[in-house]
Design an enzyme around this catalytic site. Sequence first.
Site, PDB file in Angstrom:
ATOM      1  CG  LEU A  92       8.893   5.732   4.765  1.00  0.00           C
ATOM      2  CD1 LEU A  92       7.527   7.121   5.055  1.00  0.00           C
ATOM      3  CD2 LEU A  92       9.882   6.620   4.866  1.00  0.00           C
ATOM      4  N   GLY A 120       6.953  -0.489  -0.588  1.00  0.00           N
ATOM      5  CA  GLY A 120       6.068  -0.139   0.267  1.00  0.00           C
ATOM      6  C   GLY A 120       5.258  -0.880   0.898  1.00  0.00           C
ATOM      7  CB  SER A 175       4.263  -4.030   7.259  1.00  0.00           C
ATOM      8  OG  SER A 175       2.792  -3.703   6.752  1.00  0.00           O
ATOM      9  CB  CYS A 233     -18.545 -16.399 -13.604  1.00  0.00           C
ATOM     10  SG  CYS A 233     -19.308 -17.671 -13.931  1.00  0.00           S
ATOM     11  CG  ASP A 242      -4.345   0.593  -5.521  1.00  0.00           C
ATOM     12  OD1 ASP A 242      -3.808  -0.197  -6.539  1.00  0.00           O
ATOM     13  OD2 ASP A 242      -3.910   1.225  -4.769  1.00  0.00           O
ATOM     14  CG  ASP A 261       0.062   3.497   5.424  1.00  0.00           C
ATOM     15  OD1 ASP A 261      -1.022   3.874   5.668  1.00  0.00           O
ATOM     16  OD2 ASP A 261       1.411   4.253   5.496  1.00  0.00           O
ATOM     17  CB  THR A 310       0.859   7.025   0.771  1.00  0.00           C
ATOM     18  OG1 THR A 310       2.077   6.611   0.371  1.00  0.00           O
ATOM     19  CG2 THR A 310       0.155   5.381   1.538  1.00  0.00           C
ATOM     20  CB  ALA A 349      -0.969  -0.066   1.358  1.00  0.00           C
ATOM     21  CG  HIS A 395      -4.205  -9.478  -0.865  1.00  0.00           C
ATOM     22  ND1 HIS A 395      -3.259  -8.711   0.039  1.00  0.00           N
ATOM     23  CD2 HIS A 395      -3.253 -10.957  -0.387  1.00  0.00           C
ATOM     24  CE1 HIS A 395      -2.417  -9.094   0.905  1.00  0.00           C
ATOM     25  NE2 HIS A 395      -2.555 -10.216   0.684  1.00  0.00           N
TER      26      HIS A 395
END
Length: 570
Positions: A227, A200, A202, A133, A108, A55, A49, A45, A125
């Site tokens: 990060l 990006g 975790s 279908c 997304d 996220d 951002t 995610a 995911h």
Amino acid sequence: MAHTAHTDEEMMREHMDTPEILEAKIQRLHEMVRQSKRVVVFTGAGISTSAGIPDFRGPMGVWTRKAQGQAPIAGTSTVKALPTKTHMGIVELHRHGILQYVISQNCDGLHRRSGLPASAISELHGNSNIEVCEDCGRRFFRDFKAVRRDHTFDHFTGRFCLCNGRLLESTIDFGQNLPRIPLSRAVEESEKADLHIVFGSSLTVSPACDMPSTTVENGGKLVIVNLQKTPLTRQATFQIHAPTDVVMESLMLRLGIPIPNFRLQRRIIFGVDGDEVFAKAVDVHAPDRETGVLCAVDWDGTAKEIPESQRAQAIWKSLAHRHPMANIDISDLHPTLHFVGHYQEPPLTLDISLTASDNDVLIAFDPSDGLWEVIAMLPVTPDASIAENVDRDCDYGASHREYVISKRREQGARDPAKQVDEEFLKARQRAERFADEEARDRARNRACAILRNHKKIEKLISESRQTAVGSALVTKETSSAGVDPRFGSKVPFNRKGEMQFTKVPTSEHRASMTNHVSSCKHDGCRSVWTGPWGSFIGGACGGTHFDLTECPQGKQANQVIGWNYDNPAC
């Protein structure tokens, strides 16, 4: 979910490398990319951002805030979000052959929208723009967010496949098995990779987060760009603590590959089928796979613009937009394409000729300047017209059913399989009943509108004539000439006790109208309606609209026989 949020403050804390350290790490990453033979990228995610999509486990993430009892911060709608520099950099790395495959946890849809081929990515995911279908496994890409009809474990969207199977949203719930085909491909690519780059994420959701470890276990290297620290940080050759866009821009600059601005690409096939012309949107990279991105195609300038609230429905109701070949010239077509407009893309009119062959048209829309560009317009050759290779996931329906059964079993159902089958049947019946009721409501509303208009006009006529006109108004002049000069070419008559007037065109008027109708392209003039006032050129729906035509000649012909556009009752 909220229970997956970080509980360790150190894991939640975001770190930033100093400029000097960041420079050295990116240079090292650049050298690794240049030396690698098979690069795989894993995304989370964090790469979205900067597009305005929150996220999940950052300090202000969705699950973090829910775990703290706070409402998530509203972000940009995923269907309106623009792919980021990281997304577009990934597309270019793949296009240049530097990047072989992408594994993503994101739902997304921005990877696919950015231009990355479906064959180059495993969306572990799911994808919020894709429906699958339940019966035949056919996958449908939509230009809207596919959501389940009810807030239950059942992913049914309320729509149906071409085979009449229920369509399921493809996003995965916690506790639900990942789709087998994308997962097996992700494992395979991770095993073959000699460099796995995480952007990006975790890396806390299993089994997706196991993919980078698979590369390390098979002798490859791992670099993490995030990060926050991750559970795999110690396995990585090194981790870069910086925003993903910053790292991607710097890496691409070193590789000498510019990151292009995002442009929304659409591919449309125009052709002839029997006595009809058609237009259908297809996958940009796979023309044999239809996609749902066209709301409507106006072939002759008569179609009305679809309201924004109805555009998503228009997409899934018709993948191929057809029109009879009668009254159109296939050597000089000017179809206008209508889109959903998530990026405010306007309708686009093309110049098409289908006399020699079908046409394959690639177009692109630049949100920054609001303009469409025709990239390519090529004939569809017989060699290119390969048999339909339908995009399918034949395992998803059965896997989804087992997931719902497991949830009902957890809730203590005595016969969970039977209960789930009954739930699915009831959901199908509700959706079918809703579709029938929707159609009936539309028909009922149209009928009511027609009736209201008739009654309104009858009332206007009655009120205007009762006070000013009576049987005494039928003078000798009227009787002898057949036309009262005060009302133009109208003849009074008694209808249900009310004095009304009928417009009576002369034979000359009828002949001129007939000639005009045969050559006029306006819908309003092509429909000659016979009503209480006799024949006149009125509207495509003459029963409700008597002055719909925008054709100057048609209006003039109406006025010649006494039609008053300002007051139809006069």
